[in-house]
Design a protein around this motif. Structure first.
Motif, PDB file in Angstrom:
ATOM      1  N   GLU A   2       0.386  -1.419 -38.261  1.00  0.00           N
ATOM      2  CA  GLU A   2      -0.525  -0.901 -37.253  1.00  0.00           C
ATOM      3  C   GLU A   2       0.235  -0.121 -36.176  1.00  0.00           C
ATOM      4  O   GLU A   2       1.345  -0.473 -35.800  1.00  0.00           O
ATOM      5  CB  GLU A   2      -1.281  -2.078 -36.610  1.00  0.00           C
ATOM      6  N   ILE A   3      -0.389   0.936 -35.672  1.00  0.00           N
ATOM      7  CA  ILE A   3       0.211   1.743 -34.602  1.00  0.00           C
ATOM      8  C   ILE A   3       0.197   0.941 -33.310  1.00  0.00           C
ATOM      9  O   ILE A   3      -0.778   0.247 -33.000  1.00  0.00           O
ATOM     10  CB  ILE A   3      -0.566   3.059 -34.419  1.00  0.00           C
ATOM     11  N   VAL A   4       1.294   1.046 -32.555  1.00  0.00           N
ATOM     12  CA  VAL A   4       1.424   0.340 -31.287  1.00  0.00           C
ATOM     13  C   VAL A   4       1.769   1.333 -30.177  1.00  0.00           C
ATOM     14  O   VAL A   4       2.263   2.420 -30.438  1.00  0.00           O
ATOM     15  CB  VAL A   4       2.490  -0.774 -31.358  1.00  0.00           C
ATOM     16  N   ILE A   5       1.490   0.930 -28.948  1.00  0.00           N
ATOM     17  CA  ILE A   5       1.807   1.757 -27.781  1.00  0.00           C
ATOM     18  C   ILE A   5       2.560   0.879 -26.776  1.00  0.00           C
ATOM     19  O   ILE A   5       2.263  -0.305 -26.636  1.00  0.00           O
ATOM     20  CB  ILE A   5       0.521   2.370 -27.183  1.00  0.00           C
ATOM     21  N   ALA A   6       3.545   1.463 -26.104  1.00  0.00           N
ATOM     22  CA  ALA A   6       4.405   0.703 -25.198  1.00  0.00           C
ATOM     23  C   ALA A   6       4.090   0.973 -23.737  1.00  0.00           C
ATOM     24  O   ALA A   6       3.819   2.104 -23.342  1.00  0.00           O
ATOM     25  CB  ALA A   6       5.866   1.018 -25.469  1.00  0.00           C
ATOM     26  N   ASP A   7       4.185  -0.076 -22.953  1.00  0.00           N
ATOM     27  CA  ASP A   7       4.091  -0.007 -21.508  1.00  0.00           C
ATOM     28  C   ASP A   7       5.510  -0.036 -20.928  1.00  0.00           C
ATOM     29  O   ASP A   7       6.483  -0.383 -21.617  1.00  0.00           O
ATOM     30  CB  ASP A   7       3.258  -1.191 -20.998  1.00  0.00           C
ATOM     31  N   THR A   8       5.630   0.279 -19.680  1.00  0.00           N
ATOM     32  CA  THR A   8       6.917   0.382 -18.995  1.00  0.00           C
ATOM     33  C   THR A   8       7.750  -0.889 -19.087  1.00  0.00           C
ATOM     34  O   THR A   8       8.938  -0.836 -19.424  1.00  0.00           O
ATOM     35  CB  THR A   8       6.689   0.732 -17.514  1.00  0.00           C
ATOM     36  N   GLY A   9       7.172  -2.027 -18.781  1.00  0.00           N
ATOM     37  CA  GLY A   9       7.921  -3.280 -18.751  1.00  0.00           C
ATOM     38  C   GLY A   9       8.611  -3.593 -20.062  1.00  0.00           C
ATOM     39  O   GLY A   9       9.738  -4.100 -20.086  1.00  0.00           O
ATOM     40  N   PHE A  10       7.962  -3.272 -21.161  1.00  0.00           N
ATOM     41  CA  PHE A  10       8.541  -3.508 -22.484  1.00  0.00           C
ATOM     42  C   PHE A  10       9.797  -2.668 -22.667  1.00  0.00           C
ATOM     43  O   PHE A  10      10.828  -3.169 -23.121  1.00  0.00           O
ATOM     44  CB  PHE A  10       7.517  -3.174 -23.573  1.00  0.00           C
ATOM     45  N   ILE A  11       9.726  -1.405 -22.319  1.00  0.00           N
ATOM     46  CA  ILE A  11      10.861  -0.503 -22.507  1.00  0.00           C
ATOM     47  C   ILE A  11      12.007  -0.872 -21.570  1.00  0.00           C
ATOM     48  O   ILE A  11      13.174  -0.888 -21.969  1.00  0.00           O
ATOM     49  CB  ILE A  11      10.424   0.962 -22.324  1.00  0.00           C
ATOM     50  N   VAL A  12      11.683  -1.207 -20.335  1.00  0.00           N
ATOM     51  CA  VAL A  12      12.716  -1.640 -19.388  1.00  0.00           C
ATOM     52  C   VAL A  12      13.387  -2.915 -19.893  1.00  0.00           C
ATOM     53  O   VAL A  12      14.605  -3.056 -19.808  1.00  0.00           O
ATOM     54  CB  VAL A  12      12.124  -1.820 -17.973  1.00  0.00           C
ATOM     55  N   ALA A  13      12.612  -3.817 -20.456  1.00  0.00           N
ATOM     56  CA  ALA A  13      13.184  -5.063 -20.995  1.00  0.00           C
ATOM     57  C   ALA A  13      14.161  -4.780 -22.130  1.00  0.00           C
ATOM     58  O   ALA A  13      15.195  -5.451 -22.253  1.00  0.00           O
ATOM     59  CB  ALA A  13      12.074  -5.996 -21.466  1.00  0.00           C
ATOM     60  N   ILE A  14      13.863  -3.794 -22.945  1.00  0.00           N
ATOM     61  CA  ILE A  14      14.775  -3.438 -24.039  1.00  0.00           C
ATOM     62  C   ILE A  14      16.075  -2.851 -23.499  1.00  0.00           C
ATOM     63  O   ILE A  14      17.154  -3.148 -23.997  1.00  0.00           O
ATOM     64  CB  ILE A  14      14.103  -2.436 -25.011  1.00  0.00           C
ATOM     65  N   THR A  15      15.967  -2.019 -22.476  1.00  0.00           N
ATOM     66  CA  THR A  15      17.149  -1.327 -21.961  1.00  0.00           C
ATOM     67  C   THR A  15      18.033  -2.205 -21.081  1.00  0.00           C
ATOM     68  O   THR A  15      19.196  -1.884 -20.870  1.00  0.00           O
ATOM     69  CB  THR A  15      16.757  -0.069 -21.150  1.00  0.00           C
ATOM     70  N   ASN A  16      17.490  -3.299 -20.586  1.00  0.00           N
ATOM     71  CA  ASN A  16      18.228  -4.158 -19.650  1.00  0.00           C
ATOM     72  C   ASN A  16      18.501  -5.516 -20.301  1.00  0.00           C
ATOM     73  O   ASN A  16      17.616  -6.366 -20.375  1.00  0.00           O
ATOM     74  CB  ASN A  16      17.409  -4.329 -18.366  1.00  0.00           C
ATOM     75  N   ILE A  17      19.743  -5.739 -20.736  1.00  0.00           N
ATOM     76  CA  ILE A  17      20.072  -6.987 -21.437  1.00  0.00           C
ATOM     77  C   ILE A  17      19.951  -8.225 -20.558  1.00  0.00           C
ATOM     78  O   ILE A  17      19.853  -9.332 -21.059  1.00  0.00           O
ATOM     79  CB  ILE A  17      21.468  -6.938 -22.091  1.00  0.00           C
ATOM     80  N   SER A  18      19.926  -8.037 -19.239  1.00  0.00           N
ATOM     81  CA  SER A  18      19.771  -9.193 -18.356  1.00  0.00           C
ATOM     82  C   SER A  18      18.298  -9.492 -18.039  1.00  0.00           C
ATOM     83  O   SER A  18      17.995 -10.478 -17.374  1.00  0.00           O
ATOM     84  CB  SER A  18      20.564  -8.986 -17.057  1.00  0.00           C
ATOM     85  N   ASP A  19      17.382  -8.668 -18.531  1.00  0.00           N
ATOM     86  CA  ASP A  19      15.952  -8.905 -18.329  1.00  0.00           C
ATOM     87  C   ASP A  19      15.550 -10.175 -19.075  1.00  0.00           C
ATOM     88  O   ASP A  19      15.967 -10.391 -20.214  1.00  0.00           O
ATOM     89  CB  ASP A  19      15.158  -7.703 -18.855  1.00  0.00           C
ATOM     90  N   LEU A  20      14.738 -11.005 -18.449  1.00  0.00           N
ATOM     91  CA  LEU A  20      14.300 -12.269 -19.059  1.00  0.00           C
ATOM     92  C   LEU A  20      13.534 -12.049 -20.360  1.00  0.00           C
ATOM     93  O   LEU A  20      13.516 -12.922 -21.222  1.00  0.00           O
ATOM     94  CB  LEU A  20      13.444 -13.062 -18.071  1.00  0.00           C
ATOM     95  N   GLN A  21      12.918 -10.893 -20.529  1.00  0.00           N
ATOM     96  CA  GLN A  21      12.130 -10.585 -21.724  1.00  0.00           C
ATOM     97  C   GLN A  21      12.924  -9.770 -22.758  1.00  0.00           C
ATOM     98  O   GLN A  21      12.365  -9.359 -23.774  1.00  0.00           O
ATOM     99  CB  GLN A  21      10.881  -9.802 -21.330  1.00  0.00           C
ATOM    100  N   HIS A  22      14.215  -9.533 -22.505  1.00  0.00           N
ATOM    101  CA  HIS A  22      15.010  -8.654 -23.369  1.00  0.00           C
ATOM    102  C   HIS A  22      14.989  -9.083 -24.833  1.00  0.00           C
ATOM    103  O   HIS A  22      14.693  -8.269 -25.713  1.00  0.00           O
ATOM    104  CB  HIS A  22      16.456  -8.559 -22.870  1.00  0.00           C
TER     105      HIS A  22
END
Length: 137
Positions: A2-22
């Protein structure tokens, strides 16, 4: 898949290894073939990453975008009108312009899955094309 769409928090979490959601975001990212990223989200990601990590990190992110699973999508006039409706309807909430843009584009493209760390705002919203969004991670 299925096609998905990303919000900002998801992308920031991927880019920041110290993010709690990384780790959770990374796990979801790996399983996707293609992830739509609204231009509005890209602008907010660039701002937040730049604020936190500096412009060199933003530049590195932008240069790597074409090699990632993210595919930019344009905002169109129909989206702008729907964003205005969403902002008016949910004026008492914390739904902001970028969240509303993701919601409007998801409706237009019949997307049910939102990649986000913002459960509160996306759970509150009632889309026109489905009962509720599926939020990941």
């Amino acid at each position: 898949m299925e096609i998905v769409i990303a919000d900002t928090g998801f992308i920031v979490a991927i880019t920041n290894i110290s993010d709690l959601q990384h780790e959770a975001a990374k796990s979801v990212y790996i399983k996707q073939q293609k992830i739509l990223m609204p231009q509005t989200v890209l602008a907010e990601v660039a701002y937040l990453v730049g604020k936190e990590s500096g412009i060199k990190t933003v530049s590195k992110f932008l240069k790597g975008l074409s090699l990632s699973k993210f595919s930019l999508i344009e905002i169109i006039q129909e989206d702008v009108l729907r964003i205005a409706e969403i902002l008016e309807q949910y004026a008492d909430s914390r739904i902001d312009f970028v969240d509303a843009s993701v919601m409007a584009m998801a409706e237009r493209l019949n997307i049910r899955i939102i990649l986000t760390t913002d459960r509160r705002d996306f759970s509150l919203f009632k889309p026109k094309h489905c009962d509720a969004f599926i939020l990941m991670p």
